[in-house]
Design an enzyme around this catalytic site. Structure first.
Site, PDB file in Angstrom:
ATOM      1  N   HIS A 154       0.822  -1.196   0.000  1.00 18.40           N
ATOM      2  CA  HIS A 154       0.000   0.000   0.000  1.00 18.40           C
ATOM      3  C   HIS A 154       0.868   1.263   0.000  1.00 18.40           C
ATOM      4  O   HIS A 154       1.931   1.299   0.620  1.00 18.40           O
ATOM      5  CB  HIS A 154      -0.914   0.037   1.220  1.00 18.40           C
ATOM      6  CG  HIS A 154      -2.146  -0.804   1.075  1.00 18.40           C
ATOM      7  ND1 HIS A 154      -2.937  -0.776  -0.056  1.00 18.40           N
ATOM      8  CD2 HIS A 154      -2.737  -1.701   1.922  1.00 18.40           C
ATOM      9  CE1 HIS A 154      -3.952  -1.613   0.102  1.00 18.40           C
ATOM     10  NE2 HIS A 154      -3.850  -2.192   1.281  1.00 18.40           N
ATOM     11  N   CYS A 210      -0.238   2.328  -5.124  1.00 17.09           N
ATOM     12  CA  CYS A 210      -1.040   3.498  -5.479  1.00 17.09           C
ATOM     13  C   CYS A 210      -0.258   4.792  -5.223  1.00 17.09           C
ATOM     14  O   CYS A 210       0.667   4.819  -4.421  1.00 17.09           O
ATOM     15  CB  CYS A 210      -2.322   3.527  -4.658  1.00 17.09           C
ATOM     16  SG  CYS A 210      -3.393   2.082  -4.861  1.00 17.09           S
TER      17      CYS A 210
END
Length: 358
Positions: A154, A210
């Site tokens: 992440h 991301c």
């Protein structure tokens, strides 16, 4: 024969009561597979040995002592037990390890893996261990060295507080213990492995997360027009006995430098290949092979396996095309749902003529 002291702990994911050695810093739950970071009995914080501590046996401090001219840190985090856990991060690390060792000539002893599956507590991707691994990667680096930092997990954006981001946000890496220990900002990653990089050395970062367009905080970002990339058969050039089709002028370098913060190296060449732009999400998908993998990782590895004498331009376009086709297969066609791999660097260059080499 030495005796070991044990203490009772509880898995924070499933609540299972466990008996663990007193000196252990993490629990790998045999029931749910989740990772629990144990708190120190002394000050309430996670307690770690210093990076230069030498311990023998199963708890030997990682990174390993192997320190050749080619070395890599591969970090994959699934966040087991979390609501937003990932399925493909460990697969990504194993795919990258095989690519580096079998195709790109990296010694296995110089490729360090950090995942929640590791038995060695120093290879669990905690904030401390990731920081230590990055310091190991750059330590003693000299001309001719080739370094790789790979991350699958992440990422997030946080408000920039020192004014060195032109969009007002820092990008960050989320270690497995980020809820208690915090994130690692792009400023720190740059300061650790980019700024000390000496002349003649090369660093490649492949970042599958991301909000990762400027993940290493490098000064130059390659901007490609997406429409022209999809229709790039209007212009033909030849490089290294290969014919490539491009549309003239389809890319440019954006300047991300600011006057009061240096984002470059100490003469070395740093390149970051990231999964998407800073405002985009990246996919953890089964659309490519039926097994969960990061879209960037799969497209990167497959392109290197199937094509030779790649330029950076051809690599970038091939990855964009693979991901675009996979998105269309699962019904993601809107621009706000797109994922466009990015290229950033310490030194601008002609992406159509410079060969990709690690």
């Amino acid at each position: 024969m030495a005796t070991r002291n044990f203490r009772k702990e509880i898995c924070r994911h499933c609540g299972l009561k466990l008996l663990v050695p007193f000196e252990e810093r993490t629990i790998h739950c045999p029931s749910c597979g989740g990772i629990t970071i144990l708190q120190s009995r002394f000050n309430g914080n996670v307690h770690y040995l210093p990076i230069n501590t030498q311990v023998t046996g199963s708890n030997q401090v990682s990174p390993s002592l192997a320190h050749g001219k080619k070395r890599a840190v591969l970090c994959g985090i699934t966040y087991k037990g979390h609501q937003k856990s990932l399925k493909g991060s460990v697969n990504d690390v194993l795919i990258m390890r095989e690519l580096l060792i079998k195709r790109l000539g990296f010694p296995s002893s110089s490729v360090l893996l950090l995942t929640e599956e590791e038995r060695d507590p120093y290879r669990i991707p905690t904030k401390h261990n990731i920081r230590a691994s990055l310091r190991w990667l750059i330590k003693g680096c000299r001309s001719g060295d080739s370094l790789v930092f790979y991350y699958s997990g992440h990422g997030s954006r946080v408000r920039d507080r020192d004014g060195d981001e032109i969009d007002g946000y820092d990008e960050s890496l989320l270690p497995v213990d980020y809820e208690t220990e915090g994130r690692i900002l792009d400023d720190e990653i740059n300061a650790t492995i980019v700024r000390p990089l000496p002349h003649g050395a090369t660093l490649h970062a492949i970042i599958d997360t991301c909000f990762s367009g400027t993940f290493l905080d490098l000064p130059h970002v390659c901007s490609i027009n997406r429409l022209e990339c999809q229709n790039f058969n209007h212009f033909t050039i030849k490089t290294c006995n290969r014919t490539h089709h491009f549309r003239e002028g389809y890319y440019k370098w954006d300047d991300h430098r600011v006057s009061h913060a240096y984002k470059g190296s100490s003469g070395g060449f740093a390149i970051c290949i990231s999964a998407c732009k800073d405002h985009q999400n990246s996919a953890d998908t089964t659309a490519f092979s039926g097994t969960a993998t990061g879209a960037l990782t799969y497209s990167f590895v497959k392109t290197l396996e199937q094509e030779t004498e790649l330029t950076y331009g051809r690599l970038l376009i091939a990855m964009i095309e693979r991901i675009r086709k996979a998105q269309e297969q699962v019904g993601l066609k809107e621009s706000h749902e797109s994922q466009e791999p990015q290229l950033s660097t310490t030194q601008m260059f002609d992406i159509h003529s410079k060969l990709f080499t690690i």
